[in-house]
Motif scaffolding. Structure first.
Motif, PDB file in Angstrom:
ATOM      1  N   THR A 138       0.833  -1.208   0.000  1.00 39.40           N
ATOM      2  CA  THR A 138       0.000   0.000   0.000  1.00 39.40           C
ATOM      3  C   THR A 138       0.866   1.255   0.000  1.00 39.40           C
ATOM      4  O   THR A 138       0.526   2.246  -0.646  1.00 39.40           O
ATOM      5  CB  THR A 138      -0.943   0.017   1.223  1.00 39.40           C
ATOM      6  OG1 THR A 138      -0.176  -0.018   2.434  1.00 39.40           O
ATOM      7  CG2 THR A 138      -1.887  -1.174   1.193  1.00 39.40           C
ATOM      8  N   GLU A 139       1.990   1.202   0.698  1.00 38.35           N
ATOM      9  CA  GLU A 139       2.878   2.360   0.755  1.00 38.35           C
ATOM     10  C   GLU A 139       3.485   2.675  -0.604  1.00 38.35           C
ATOM     11  O   GLU A 139       3.577   3.835  -1.004  1.00 38.35           O
ATOM     12  CB  GLU A 139       3.978   2.115   1.794  1.00 38.35           C
ATOM     13  CG  GLU A 139       3.483   2.156   3.236  1.00 38.35           C
ATOM     14  CD  GLU A 139       4.584   1.857   4.232  1.00 38.35           C
ATOM     15  OE1 GLU A 139       5.696   1.453   3.794  1.00 38.35           O
ATOM     16  OE2 GLU A 139       4.348   2.019   5.439  1.00 38.35           O
ATOM     17  N   VAL A 140       3.900   1.625  -1.330  1.00 39.48           N
ATOM     18  CA  VAL A 140       4.537   1.857  -2.623  1.00 39.48           C
ATOM     19  C   VAL A 140       3.514   2.324  -3.656  1.00 39.48           C
ATOM     20  O   VAL A 140       3.821   3.148  -4.523  1.00 39.48           O
ATOM     21  CB  VAL A 140       5.301   0.590  -3.089  1.00 39.48           C
ATOM     22  CG1 VAL A 140       4.359  -0.449  -3.672  1.00 39.48           C
ATOM     23  CG2 VAL A 140       6.373   0.938  -4.104  1.00 39.48           C
ATOM     24  N   ALA A 141       2.281   1.818  -3.555  1.00 41.23           N
ATOM     25  CA  ALA A 141       1.226   2.268  -4.471  1.00 41.23           C
ATOM     26  C   ALA A 141       0.895   3.734  -4.209  1.00 41.23           C
ATOM     27  O   ALA A 141       0.735   4.539  -5.142  1.00 41.23           O
ATOM     28  CB  ALA A 141      -0.019   1.407  -4.301  1.00 41.23           C
ATOM     29  N   ARG A 142       0.803   4.081  -2.935  1.00 41.97           N
ATOM     30  CA  ARG A 142       0.523   5.473  -2.580  1.00 41.97           C
ATOM     31  C   ARG A 142       1.667   6.380  -3.021  1.00 41.97           C
ATOM     32  O   ARG A 142       1.448   7.500  -3.503  1.00 41.97           O
ATOM     33  CB  ARG A 142       0.299   5.580  -1.073  1.00 41.97           C
ATOM     34  CG  ARG A 142      -0.193   6.944  -0.612  1.00 41.97           C
ATOM     35  CD  ARG A 142      -0.545   6.956   0.861  1.00 41.97           C
ATOM     36  NE  ARG A 142      -1.742   6.157   1.139  1.00 41.97           N
ATOM     37  CZ  ARG A 142      -1.725   5.010   1.823  1.00 41.97           C
ATOM     38  NH1 ARG A 142      -0.594   4.520   2.286  1.00 41.97           N
ATOM     39  NH2 ARG A 142      -2.847   4.357   2.043  1.00 41.97           N
ATOM     40  N   ALA A 143       2.912   5.888  -2.862  1.00 47.42           N
ATOM     41  CA  ALA A 143       4.079   6.678  -3.272  1.00 47.42           C
ATOM     42  C   ALA A 143       4.060   6.928  -4.773  1.00 47.42           C
ATOM     43  O   ALA A 143       4.378   8.036  -5.227  1.00 47.42           O
ATOM     44  CB  ALA A 143       5.369   5.958  -2.872  1.00 47.42           C
ATOM     45  N   PHE A 144       3.686   5.908  -5.556  1.00 53.25           N
ATOM     46  CA  PHE A 144       3.582   6.131  -6.995  1.00 53.25           C
ATOM     47  C   PHE A 144       2.563   7.223  -7.282  1.00 53.25           C
ATOM     48  O   PHE A 144       2.796   8.106  -8.122  1.00 53.25           O
ATOM     49  CB  PHE A 144       3.191   4.865  -7.739  1.00 53.25           C
ATOM     50  CG  PHE A 144       2.924   5.114  -9.198  1.00 53.25           C
ATOM     51  CD1 PHE A 144       3.961   5.073 -10.112  1.00 53.25           C
ATOM     52  CD2 PHE A 144       1.648   5.449  -9.654  1.00 53.25           C
ATOM     53  CE1 PHE A 144       3.737   5.359 -11.454  1.00 53.25           C
ATOM     54  CE2 PHE A 144       1.416   5.725 -10.992  1.00 53.25           C
ATOM     55  CZ  PHE A 144       2.466   5.684 -11.893  1.00 53.25           C
ATOM     56  N   GLY A 145       1.432   7.158  -6.596  1.00 59.05           N
ATOM     57  CA  GLY A 145       0.396   8.158  -6.824  1.00 59.05           C
ATOM     58  C   GLY A 145       0.888   9.564  -6.519  1.00 59.05           C
ATOM     59  O   GLY A 145       0.666  10.494  -7.296  1.00 59.05           O
ATOM     60  N   VAL A 146       1.576   9.724  -5.403  1.00 58.05           N
ATOM     61  CA  VAL A 146       2.098  11.034  -5.017  1.00 58.05           C
ATOM     62  C   VAL A 146       3.167  11.492  -6.007  1.00 58.05           C
ATOM     63  O   VAL A 146       3.189  12.655  -6.437  1.00 58.05           O
ATOM     64  CB  VAL A 146       2.676  10.991  -3.586  1.00 58.05           C
ATOM     65  CG1 VAL A 146       3.408  12.292  -3.254  1.00 58.05           C
ATOM     66  CG2 VAL A 146       1.564  10.724  -2.574  1.00 58.05           C
ATOM     67  N   GLY A 147       4.051  10.577  -6.399  1.00 53.89           N
ATOM     68  CA  GLY A 147       5.152  10.930  -7.289  1.00 53.89           C
ATOM     69  C   GLY A 147       4.740  11.223  -8.715  1.00 53.89           C
ATOM     70  O   GLY A 147       5.508  11.823  -9.476  1.00 53.89           O
ATOM     71  N   SER A 148       3.533  10.821  -9.082  1.00 56.29           N
ATOM     72  CA  SER A 148       3.065  11.027 -10.469  1.00 56.29           C
ATOM     73  C   SER A 148       1.972  12.079 -10.571  1.00 56.29           C
ATOM     74  O   SER A 148       1.295  12.174 -11.602  1.00 56.29           O
ATOM     75  CB  SER A 148       2.555   9.698 -11.050  1.00 56.29           C
ATOM     76  OG  SER A 148       1.451   9.200 -10.303  1.00 56.29           O
TER      77      SER A 148
END
Length: 262
Positions: free
Chosen positions: A61-71
């Motif tokens: 969940t953290e990595v998915a959220r990080a992708f969302g924030v980073g994109s």
């Protein structure tokens, strides 16, 4: 609506290869970002996970959220995933980070490879059986080739199909055709609605097989990290594969999230 139907009908007549031009060289520019789902319980336990499904881990969940924030700088106007829970969950977290209230679209064609009788077993069991089907004497031989990007995923998928006692595992051709069919559909839909940036959450091996005949880069045969990206650019009837296994959106997002917590 008639125009969309006509475009989609023409796409269904295209060969399985995404190298084929869209009918009548449809003019337009579309970028499709294929994202692998976040880490799951089966990923963590090193289990075979194709059409079988487990939820995301905390790290997932953290990595998915990080992708969302980073994109966030990318204005995605359409969101896609398959009907698998891990892809849905990943997409929901990304859309949440983008503050998007759009309705995502599910395409079964975006599923991971179906591994037949190997589903749920250890990856070592499946890979060893596939290695034997390919004539390797040890599991390490195939693992090394995969790490070096010298084991074509198409060859691996066909070896898994051959080694599956149930004979239910998908062949590389089946996977490539359905994944490229999904790609064609998304692009056709984007052209009709004048969308530029599309996000599609799928799975690592199916994405790799999708681009197997679209690029010569050896990166297509290497494993993708969770929430890694493959970008496909469509320009006036032609596809171009970019940034295979790109993790910079995740890395950028992690930095933003870390700073926000301080």
């Amino acid at each position: 609506m008639r125009k969309l139907h006509a475009v989609l009908t023409s796409l269904l007549l295209i060969s399985g290869s995404a190298l084929a031009q869209i009918h009548d060289n449809q003019k337009g520019e579309v970028d499709v970002y294929f994202v692998r789902h976040g880490q799951t319980i089966f990923n963590q336990y090193d289990r075979v996970q194709g059409w079988s499904d487990t939820p995301l881990t905390t790290e997932g969940t953290e990595v998915a959220r990080a992708f969302g924030v980073g994109s966030r700088a990318i204005d995605f106007t359409q969101y896609y995933s398959s009907d698998l829970g891990r892809q849905r969950e990943t997409l929901a977290l990304i859309m949440q980070a983008h503050h998007s209230k759009q309705m995502p679209t599910e395409l079964e064609d975006l599923r991971e490879v179906f591994f037949g009788g190997f589903e749920g077993l250890s990856n070592e069991t499946m890979n060893s059986a596939a290695g034997q089907a390919l004539g390797f004497h040890t599991h390490d031989e195939m693992t090394l080739l995969r790490q070096q990007g010298k084991m074509p995923l198409t060859q691996l998928a066909d070896a898994i199909h051959k080694a599956d006692e149930k004979q239910d595992a998908e062949t590389a051709l089946q996977v490539r055709n359905r994944m490229q069919r999904a790609l064609h559909y998304m692009v056709a839909n984007a052209l009709v609605h004048h969308d530029r940036n599309i996000l599609a959450v799928s799975s690592g091996m199916s994405i790799g097989i999708m681009i197997s005949d679209m690029t010569d880069s050896p990166l297509k045969n290497k494993g993708m990290g969770n929430a890694a990206v493959v970008k496909i650019e469509y320009r006036d009837g032609q596809y171009n594969v970019k940034n295979i296994g790109d993790m910079h959106f995740v890395n950028d997002g992690m930095k933003v999230i870390k700073n926000d917590r301080q």
